[in-house]
Design an enzyme around this catalytic site. Structure first.
Site, PDB file in Angstrom:
ATOM      1  CG  HIS A 133     -11.058   4.220   9.519  1.00  0.00           C
ATOM      2  ND1 HIS A 133     -10.437   3.038   9.196  1.00  0.00           N
ATOM      3  CD2 HIS A 133     -12.218   4.221   8.810  1.00  0.00           C
ATOM      4  CE1 HIS A 133     -11.178   2.356   8.351  1.00  0.00           C
ATOM      5  NE2 HIS A 133     -12.264   3.051   8.078  1.00  0.00           N
ATOM      6  CD  GLN A 193     -19.645   6.296   2.393  1.00  0.00           C
ATOM      7  OE1 GLN A 193     -20.013   5.138   2.285  1.00  0.00           O
ATOM      8  NE2 GLN A 193     -18.674   6.656   3.211  1.00  0.00           N
ATOM      9  CB  SER A 209      -9.064   0.458   1.291  1.00  0.00           C
ATOM     10  OG  SER A 209     -10.147  -0.458   1.300  1.00  0.00           O
TER      11      SER A 209
HETATM   12  P1  AMP Z   1     -15.430   2.709   6.317  1.00  0.00           P
HETATM   13  O1  AMP Z   1     -15.056   2.126   7.643  1.00  0.00           O
HETATM   14  O2  AMP Z   1     -14.722   2.091   5.166  1.00  0.00           O
HETATM   15  O3  AMP Z   1     -16.919   2.832   6.136  1.00  0.00           O
HETATM   16  O4  AMP Z   1     -14.893   4.198   6.357  1.00  0.00           O
HETATM   17  C1  AMP Z   1     -15.280   5.070   7.387  1.00  0.00           C
HETATM   18  C2  AMP Z   1     -14.906   6.470   6.990  1.00  0.00           C
HETATM   19  O5  AMP Z   1     -13.496   6.551   6.795  1.00  0.00           O
HETATM   20  C3  AMP Z   1     -15.547   6.889   5.663  1.00  0.00           C
HETATM   21  O6  AMP Z   1     -15.952   8.240   5.771  1.00  0.00           O
HETATM   22  C4  AMP Z   1     -14.422   6.724   4.679  1.00  0.00           C
HETATM   23  O7  AMP Z   1     -14.527   7.561   3.555  1.00  0.00           O
HETATM   24  C5  AMP Z   1     -13.225   7.102   5.537  1.00  0.00           C
HETATM   25  N1  AMP Z   1     -11.990   6.561   4.985  1.00  0.00           N
HETATM   26  C6  AMP Z   1     -11.743   5.276   4.619  1.00  0.00           C
HETATM   27  N2  AMP Z   1     -10.509   5.165   4.074  1.00  0.00           N
HETATM   28  C7  AMP Z   1      -9.971   6.411   4.090  1.00  0.00           C
HETATM   29  C8  AMP Z   1      -8.719   6.969   3.659  1.00  0.00           C
HETATM   30  N3  AMP Z   1      -7.773   6.209   3.104  1.00  0.00           N
HETATM   31  N4  AMP Z   1      -8.524   8.289   3.829  1.00  0.00           N
HETATM   32  C9  AMP Z   1      -9.477   9.078   4.385  1.00  0.00           C
HETATM   33  N5  AMP Z   1     -10.671   8.617   4.818  1.00  0.00           N
HETATM   34  C10 AMP Z   1     -10.920   7.307   4.665  1.00  0.00           C
END
Ligand code: AMP
Length: 282
Positions: free
Chosen positions: A35, A151, A183
Site C-alpha cells: 500500500h 480487480q 498481503s
Molecule cells: P486492499 O487494502 O487489500 O484492498 O488493497 C488496497 C490496494 O493496495 C489495492 O489496489 C491492492 O491491489 C493494493 N495492494 C495490496 N497488496 C499489494 C502489493 N503486495 N503490492 C502492490 N499493491 C498491493
C-alpha cells in the site's frame, strides 16, 4: 509530511478537497509496504494524495472473513501520512452507504470468472465502493495494485464504461524477500504455512521462465506451475490459469499481455498472486 487531515464524512472530504483533483489510493487499511508504495507513487505524481481506509463490508462474501479482517486505524493514518498522503478518509459504513442505500454496480466481462466465481458478490461490492469513492473524490489519478490483477481489470472496465473521473494507474506487486506478495492476510499464516506459501511465487517464476524459453502452450505452462505447487501438500490449489490480460478469458496459447493467475487455500487463508507471461518471440 504529517500535516495532513483525517476526514470521515462526505461533507468533510469535499470541504478538504475544494477544487483540487488529487491522487487517490483506496485501501482497506492494515497498511503494508505494498500500500505504501502506491501512496508514495501517488505522492510523486500529484500535489495532494487522498488515502481511503475503509473495510468495505459489501465485498466480503464470508462474514467471518470481514469480522477477522485486521483493523488498526491509528497506525494506518500515521503510515499513510508518512508515505505522503495529505488527506486520509476514514468513513463509517454509513458515510459510504447512506441509510436506505439500494444501488449496486455490477461489472460483467472480466468480473465473471476466477475470484468473481468463487466469491459471489465480491466484485459488485468492489465496483460499487470504487464508483462511490471516485465520484466523491473526483481524482486526477487513482492507484491500484497489480497484486489484485482481476480487480484492476474490473476497475479499468468500470472506469471506461461509466466515464468515471481521472486515470486508473496499475502499480507493480510488492513482494517479501522470498517472493511472496505482501498481503494483510499473510499475517494469519502459521510459520509453517508462511514457509509453504513461498511455492506460490516460485510456481509463477517457473512459468515466467518457461514462457521466456519459448513455451507457448498454456497446458505445458500450467503443468510447470502445478508441479511446483504440488510440492507443498498443505497448499490446496483453487485455480492456476493463464488468461488474456484484459478480458481475463482463459487462453490455450500464449498471447501478448497474457497473465498467469493463482489462487490457493493455505492454513484456512486464501492467497492470490499473478505474473505476466512473456514469450520473447511474440
Ligand atoms: P486492499 O487494502 O487489500 O484492498 O488493497 C488496497 C490496494 O493496495 C489495492 O489496489 C491492492 O491491489 C493494493 N495492494 C495490496 N497488496 C499489494 C502489493 N503486495 N503490492 C502492490 N499493491 C498491493
Amino acid at each position: 509530511m504529517s500535516a495532513g487531515r483525517v476526514v470521515a464524512t462526505r461533507a468533510e472530504l469535499r470541504a478538504a478537497l475544494g477544487d483540487t483533483a488529487p491522487g487517490l489510493v483506496p485501501t482497506m487499511g492494515a497498511l503494508h509496504d505494498g500500500h505504501l508504495a502506491l501512496i508514495a507513487r501517488a505522492a510523486t505524481e500529484n500535489l495532494l494524495v487522498v488515502v481511503s481506509v475503509f473495510v468495505n463490508p459489501t465485498q466480503f462474501s464470508d462474514p467471518d472473513d470481514f469480522a477477522r479482517y485486521p483493523r488498526d486505524p491509528a497506525r494506518d493514518v500515521a503510515a499513510a501520512f508518512a508515505a505522503g498522503a495529505g488527506i486520509v478518509f476514514t468513513p463509517e459504513a454509513s458515510a459510504i452507504y447512506p441509510p436506505g442505500a439500494a444501488t449496486r454496480v455490477e461489472v460483467a466481462g472480466p468480473a465473471l470468472r476466477w475470484e468473481g466465481a468463487v466469491r459471489p458478490g465480491h466484485f459488485i461490492g468492489v465496483a460499487t465502493v470504487v464508483t462511490i469513492l471516485l465520484d466523491l473524490v473526483r481524482p486526477a489519478r487513482s492507484y491500484f495494485g497489480e497484486k489484485d490483477y482481476q480487480q484492476l481489470q474490473v476497475i479499468r472496465r468500470l472506469h471506461a464504461d461509466l466515464a468515471l473521473p481521472g486515470e486508473i494507474i496499475g502499480c507493480p506487486t510488492v513482494r517479501d524477500a522470498d517472493g511472496l506478495a505482501l498481503s494483510s492476510r499473510n499475517a494469519r499464516l502459521s510459520p509453517e504455512a508462511r514457509r509453504a506459501a513461498r511455492a506460490i511465487p516460485d510456481a509463477l517464476q517457473a512459468m515466467v521462465e518457461r514462457a521466456g524459453e519459448g513455451e507457448t502452450e498454456v497446458s505445458a505452462l500450467i503443468a510447470t506451475g502445478e508441479a511446483v505447487l504440488r510440492r507443498e501438500p498443505a497448499l490446496a490449489i483453487d485455480h492456476l490459469v493463464v488468461v488474456d490480460g484484459i478480458s481475463l478469458e482463459p487462453l490455450t496459447t500464449l498471447t501478448p499481455g497474457a497473465r498467469a493467475l493463482i489462487a490457493v487455500e493455505l492454513d484456512g487463508v486464501r492467497l492470490i498472486d499473478n505474473r505476466e507471461l512473456r514469450n520473447p518471440r511474440l
